[in-house]
Design a protein around this motif. Sequence first.
Motif, PDB file in Angstrom:
ATOM      1  N   THR A   1      13.560  -8.800 -12.468  1.00 15.87           N
ATOM      2  CA  THR A   1      12.168  -7.884 -12.264  1.00 15.87           C
ATOM      3  C   THR A   1      12.253  -6.758 -11.503  1.00 15.87           C
ATOM      4  OG1 THR A   1      11.769  -9.594 -10.465  1.00 15.87           O
ATOM      5  CG2 THR A   1      10.722 -10.137 -12.824  1.00 15.87           C
ATOM      6  N   SER A   2      13.407  -6.421 -11.072  1.00 15.64           N
ATOM      7  CA  SER A   2      13.303  -5.200 -10.078  1.00 15.64           C
ATOM      8  C   SER A   2      14.624  -4.264 -10.427  1.00 15.64           C
ATOM      9  CB  SER A   2      13.230  -5.572  -8.525  1.00 15.64           C
ATOM     10  OG  SER A   2      12.194  -6.200  -8.048  1.00 15.64           O
ATOM     11  N   PRO A   3      14.540  -3.991 -11.600  1.00 17.41           N
ATOM     12  CA  PRO A   3      15.822  -2.818 -11.972  1.00 17.41           C
ATOM     13  C   PRO A   3      15.723  -1.619 -11.309  1.00 17.41           C
ATOM     14  CG  PRO A   3      14.040  -3.013 -13.622  1.00 17.41           C
ATOM     15  CD  PRO A   3      13.681  -3.979 -12.882  1.00 17.41           C
ATOM     16  N   ILE A   4      14.506  -1.105 -10.742  1.00 17.77           N
ATOM     17  CA  ILE A   4      14.427   0.180 -10.291  1.00 17.77           C
ATOM     18  C   ILE A   4      15.465   0.193  -8.894  1.00 17.77           C
ATOM     19  CG2 ILE A   4      13.296   1.948  -9.026  1.00 17.77           C
ATOM     20  CD1 ILE A   4      10.933   1.411 -11.012  1.00 17.77           C
ATOM     21  N   ARG A   5      15.436  -1.130  -8.267  1.00 19.70           N
ATOM     22  CA  ARG A   5      15.998  -0.940  -7.078  1.00 19.70           C
ATOM     23  C   ARG A   5      17.352  -2.144  -6.760  1.00 19.70           C
ATOM     24  NH1 ARG A   5      14.111  -5.712  -4.019  1.00 19.70           N
ATOM     25  NH2 ARG A   5      12.540  -6.572  -4.822  1.00 19.70           N
ATOM     26  N   ARG A   6      17.583  -2.811  -7.886  1.00 15.78           N
ATOM     27  CA  ARG A   6      18.733  -3.403  -7.942  1.00 15.78           C
ATOM     28  C   ARG A   6      19.402  -3.480  -9.220  1.00 15.78           C
ATOM     29  NH1 ARG A   6      15.094  -8.794  -6.232  1.00 15.78           N
ATOM     30  NH2 ARG A   6      14.937  -8.748  -8.518  1.00 15.78           N
ATOM     31  N   TYR A   7      20.734  -3.125  -9.051  1.00 15.07           N
ATOM     32  CA  TYR A   7      21.585  -3.028 -10.097  1.00 15.07           C
ATOM     33  C   TYR A   7      21.909  -4.348 -10.981  1.00 15.07           C
ATOM     34  CZ  TYR A   7      25.131  -1.010 -13.220  1.00 15.07           C
ATOM     35  OH  TYR A   7      25.847  -0.643 -14.365  1.00 15.07           O
ATOM     36  N   PRO A   8      22.023  -5.356 -10.353  1.00 17.04           N
ATOM     37  CA  PRO A   8      22.029  -6.831 -11.170  1.00 17.04           C
ATOM     38  C   PRO A   8      20.872  -6.763 -12.360  1.00 17.04           C
ATOM     39  CG  PRO A   8      22.244  -7.211  -9.063  1.00 17.04           C
ATOM     40  CD  PRO A   8      21.837  -5.838  -9.082  1.00 17.04           C
ATOM     41  N   ASP A   9      19.910  -6.692 -11.968  1.00 14.03           N
ATOM     42  CA  ASP A   9      18.771  -6.623 -12.895  1.00 14.03           C
ATOM     43  C   ASP A   9      18.811  -5.598 -14.114  1.00 14.03           C
ATOM     44  OD1 ASP A   9      17.883  -7.115 -10.133  1.00 14.03           O
ATOM     45  OD2 ASP A   9      15.886  -7.336 -10.901  1.00 14.03           O
ATOM     46  N   VAL A  10      19.425  -4.487 -13.999  1.00 13.68           N
ATOM     47  CA  VAL A  10      19.952  -3.681 -14.954  1.00 13.68           C
ATOM     48  C   VAL A  10      20.735  -4.344 -15.939  1.00 13.68           C
ATOM     49  CG1 VAL A  10      20.852  -1.386 -15.713  1.00 13.68           C
ATOM     50  CG2 VAL A  10      19.473  -1.769 -13.654  1.00 13.68           C
ATOM     51  N   MET A  11      21.822  -4.905 -15.132  1.00 12.99           N
ATOM     52  CA  MET A  11      22.892  -5.773 -16.040  1.00 12.99           C
ATOM     53  C   MET A  11      22.051  -6.730 -17.001  1.00 12.99           C
ATOM     54  SD  MET A  11      25.654  -6.015 -12.763  1.00 12.99           S
ATOM     55  CE  MET A  11      26.484  -7.060 -13.805  1.00 12.99           C
ATOM     56  N   VAL A  12      21.406  -7.550 -16.143  1.00 14.29           N
ATOM     57  CA  VAL A  12      20.699  -8.339 -17.072  1.00 14.29           C
ATOM     58  C   VAL A  12      19.828  -7.856 -18.197  1.00 14.29           C
ATOM     59  CG1 VAL A  12      18.653 -10.090 -16.863  1.00 14.29           C
ATOM     60  CG2 VAL A  12      20.426 -10.105 -15.011  1.00 14.29           C
ATOM     61  N   HIS A  13      19.129  -6.907 -17.924  1.00 12.52           N
ATOM     62  CA  HIS A  13      18.281  -6.248 -19.199  1.00 12.52           C
ATOM     63  C   HIS A  13      19.318  -5.875 -20.449  1.00 12.52           C
ATOM     64  CE1 HIS A  13      14.404  -4.797 -17.085  1.00 12.52           C
ATOM     65  NE2 HIS A  13      14.831  -5.973 -16.568  1.00 12.52           N
ATOM     66  N   ARG A  14      20.375  -5.189 -20.055  1.00 13.27           N
ATOM     67  CA  ARG A  14      21.324  -4.975 -20.894  1.00 13.27           C
ATOM     68  C   ARG A  14      21.626  -6.173 -21.980  1.00 13.27           C
ATOM     69  NH1 ARG A  14      24.554  -0.735 -17.496  1.00 13.27           N
ATOM     70  NH2 ARG A  14      23.251   1.232 -17.391  1.00 13.27           N
ATOM     71  N   ILE A  15      22.301  -6.983 -21.239  1.00 15.62           N
ATOM     72  CA  ILE A  15      22.613  -8.389 -21.931  1.00 15.62           C
ATOM     73  C   ILE A  15      21.677  -9.074 -22.593  1.00 15.62           C
ATOM     74  CG2 ILE A  15      23.820 -10.715 -21.399  1.00 15.62           C
ATOM     75  CD1 ILE A  15      24.974  -9.595 -18.819  1.00 15.62           C
ATOM     76  N   LEU A  16      20.432  -9.064 -22.046  1.00 13.57           N
ATOM     77  CA  LEU A  16      19.429  -9.574 -22.828  1.00 13.57           C
ATOM     78  C   LEU A  16      19.088  -9.029 -24.115  1.00 13.57           C
ATOM     79  CD1 LEU A  16      17.004 -11.879 -23.194  1.00 13.57           C
ATOM     80  CD2 LEU A  16      15.642 -10.306 -21.706  1.00 13.57           C
TER      81      LEU A  16
ATOM     82  N   ALA B   1       0.805  -1.222   0.184  1.00 14.77           N
ATOM     83  CA  ALA B   1      -0.020  -0.153   0.130  1.00 14.77           C
ATOM     84  C   ALA B   1       0.837   1.109  -0.024  1.00 14.77           C
ATOM     85  CB  ALA B   1      -0.944   0.065   1.358  1.00 14.77           C
ATOM     86  N   ASP B   2       2.155   1.262   0.662  1.00 12.41           N
ATOM     87  CA  ASP B   2       2.928   2.447   1.020  1.00 12.41           C
ATOM     88  C   ASP B   2       3.920   2.584  -0.446  1.00 12.41           C
ATOM     89  OD1 ASP B   2       4.277   0.331   1.657  1.00 12.41           O
ATOM     90  OD2 ASP B   2       5.024   1.334   3.699  1.00 12.41           O
ATOM     91  N   ALA B   3       4.057   1.675  -1.405  1.00  7.84           N
ATOM     92  CA  ALA B   3       4.970   1.718  -2.318  1.00  7.84           C
ATOM     93  C   ALA B   3       4.820   2.866  -3.305  1.00  7.84           C
ATOM     94  CB  ALA B   3       4.945   0.455  -3.081  1.00  7.84           C
ATOM     95  N   LYS B   4       6.022   3.226  -3.953  1.00 11.36           N
ATOM     96  CA  LYS B   4       6.125   4.399  -4.929  1.00 11.36           C
ATOM     97  C   LYS B   4       6.761   3.939  -6.006  1.00 11.36           C
ATOM     98  CE  LYS B   4       6.095   7.990  -1.298  1.00 11.36           C
ATOM     99  NZ  LYS B   4       6.718   8.939  -0.647  1.00 11.36           N
ATOM    100  N   ASP B   5       7.385   3.008  -5.877  1.00 10.18           N
ATOM    101  CA  ASP B   5       8.181   2.583  -7.283  1.00 10.18           C
ATOM    102  C   ASP B   5       7.772   1.359  -7.666  1.00 10.18           C
ATOM    103  OD1 ASP B   5       9.005   1.148  -4.984  1.00 10.18           O
ATOM    104  OD2 ASP B   5      11.128   1.070  -5.684  1.00 10.18           O
ATOM    105  N   PHE B   6       6.632   1.462  -8.575  1.00  9.99           N
ATOM    106  CA  PHE B   6       6.179   0.205  -9.200  1.00  9.99           C
ATOM    107  C   PHE B   6       7.134  -0.359 -10.412  1.00  9.99           C
ATOM    108  CE2 PHE B   6       2.415   3.264  -8.032  1.00  9.99           C
ATOM    109  CZ  PHE B   6       2.485   2.724  -6.885  1.00  9.99           C
ATOM    110  N   ASP B   7       7.859  -1.429 -10.155  1.00  5.67           N
ATOM    111  CA  ASP B   7       8.615  -1.923 -11.283  1.00  5.67           C
ATOM    112  C   ASP B   7       8.106  -3.083 -12.046  1.00  5.67           C
ATOM    113  OD1 ASP B   7       9.419  -3.631  -9.227  1.00  5.67           O
ATOM    114  OD2 ASP B   7      11.275  -2.889  -8.954  1.00  5.67           O
ATOM    115  N   ASP B   8       6.903  -3.607 -11.647  1.00  4.60           N
ATOM    116  CA  ASP B   8       6.324  -4.779 -12.307  1.00  4.60           C
ATOM    117  C   ASP B   8       4.918  -4.634 -12.548  1.00  4.60           C
ATOM    118  OD1 ASP B   8       4.957  -6.311 -10.013  1.00  4.60           O
ATOM    119  OD2 ASP B   8       7.012  -5.805  -9.272  1.00  4.60           O
ATOM    120  N   ALA B   9       4.400  -5.254 -13.535  1.00  4.63           N
ATOM    121  CA  ALA B   9       3.103  -5.071 -13.944  1.00  4.63           C
ATOM    122  C   ALA B   9       2.889  -6.379 -14.601  1.00  4.63           C
ATOM    123  CB  ALA B   9       2.542  -3.942 -14.687  1.00  4.63           C
TER     124      ALA B   9
END
Length: 672
Positions: A495-510, A202-210
């Motif tokens: 699934t959480s690139p807003i709050r975890r850098y490994p996810d950003v790395m995964v996105h780039r490689i993919l 309920a108190d989340a502000k960074d919605f990184d998945d849908a």
Amino acid sequence: MSKKTGKKKQDPLVKGVLEITRSGIGYVIAEGSDNDVLVKPNDFNKAMHGDTVRVKVRKSNGRRVEGVVEEVVERKQIEFIGNIEVKENFAFFKPDSQKPMPDFYISTRNLNGAENNDRVVVRFLNWEKGAKKPEGEVVMVMKAKDQGDMAMKEILIQNGFALEFPKAVLDESAALNPSIDSNELVKRKDYRDVLTFTIDPADAKDFDDALSIKKAGSDEYEIGVHIADVSHFVKPGTALDEEGYTRATSVYLPDRVNPMLPEIISNELCSLRPNEDKFTFSVIFNINSKGKIKNYWLGKTLIHSNHRFNYDEVQEIIELKSGQYFDEILHLNTLAKHFRKERFKHGAINFSSTEVKFSLDAEGRPIGIIVKESKEAHQLIEEFMLLANRTVAAHIAKIKINKNPLPFPYRIHDTPDDEKLKPFVAFAKKFGYTFNMNNEAEVAASFNQLLSDVHGKPEQHVLEQLGIRTMAKAIYTSENIGHYGLGFEHYCHFTSPIRRYPDVMVHRILQDVLENKIQPDKKMEDKSRNCSAKERAAMDAERAGNKYKQVEFMMDKVGEDMEGVISGVASFGFWVETVNEKCEGLVSVRDLSDYDDFRHDDTDYALVGLRTGKKFRMGDKIRIKLVAANLEKRQLDFEWIPEVKNLIEKAVHKKDRIHSGKGTSHSKKWKK
């Protein structure tokens, strides 16, 4: 001397982390080795506690290997809290630290408004060759609202997390363009017309998945897992990317979030807010009614969230089978339950998860506790995120470069360590639970049987906690050995690139793989190691923050008796978690000396009295009195109330109630 060249043989260089003791002596644990190298203070060569360094091994006296720091590879901490002493033409900064630390030189141009004796945050700038002291700049004068605010900031800095973003990072963030032009649209699948929603706290502000869902045939649905496309905005080589890598994770303290990326990205540009078009990276599944995945698609998309749900709202829809989009939510939940059942059937371990959080007042002070259990709404999201992560990892695992695996930050979890598992198995046997130790799959099956059988019984909490402690820690690495706890051969974080850098790395490689523009990253293991280290630092900060709030919450209860459960045992005492407040403190073995001489039995997770045989065993319920609450040390101290004293106090209390005329009918009968 070498016979061929006459040159002196070069001393070997060792890379590791410098740990400095309170006495000032340093030790470097070499990577891949259990042996340490002793480094004397004069040989630190500008390295500070926690820094990653290269050490030249200089000599060996018997078993002790000594060395000198040749190079600081990476600073653990670049911001420090302490007090500043301002002179006429310069200033000195004295960092707060339990470890020996040098003073910092601060030029007057870098004071940024700080005055003599102010408490400040100073950022390390450099340590020039030949200089006796490092140079820094004041980045914040600590005029905290209260003691609690100051404590949270100190916890973040002590664990290596900056409180504010550098100007270059904020400038880059402010210049980002959120507009959706035609050139970008042709690179993406347009999912804006497909029903899509987010489900978050309920108190989340960074919605990184849908999640999106639509019919794709008489017995098939197309279900999309859409993840905020952070890599669209955060480009390699930018100050923004460097800061994201340095932080590597958001940190969640009881009263605040210290974000990995500036709020304009995490809460605005990338957050999948309702009724806004957003860039996403998606895994689209075609799944039939039996939960069989017919096929999947990976790629960049454009979505438009129709609704923002919180977990309680979705849980109510599941339980009442009515509400907005209830058909779609119930279908997703049915699939999630199927995936969950299949995971456990194939070796995943079903540890239950209960989260204890504090409810806070407007000033951030704890006024109560909230116990959150994982319900079907949480598990719905969890299963689809696990499915997306697993699918991406399995897709990448097929890629080979010159017959070698493509470097990739897998999320791995090793099998339990025998040295930890054996005493746990012996302990569980005392409660009547047996383990099959023939192989890893049987161990996992035994764990699940235990967790099922123990549910609702007095020993549930202790066996669950001890079982978790036998497990290895999950880490990021390019060496893919699978994820034992989840029962997955391939797994990553996508699934959480807003709050975890490994996810950003995964996105780039993919994306490189999908575009057939693969450029193997030779530094992948170093980057993975950095992400694992920052994850551990964030966990340490979060534990410290929770401990501070526990002590703050209990301060007005000093002197009170309460019921607790022994949550850990050591040679110097045992920890107790209070039943009502869920706060943990220590009963020191020194305070038990009047009753007996207690020794630690590590096979029974207990302290045992040598004369009386009295046991304090993990999981036992006892009565304790809170005798001290130290905010500075983040420490609660309890005293054990012996059973005899308990009975006497209860009898006296009962007698007092009778004489005051407040006894029950039973006590009045006893009086007669």
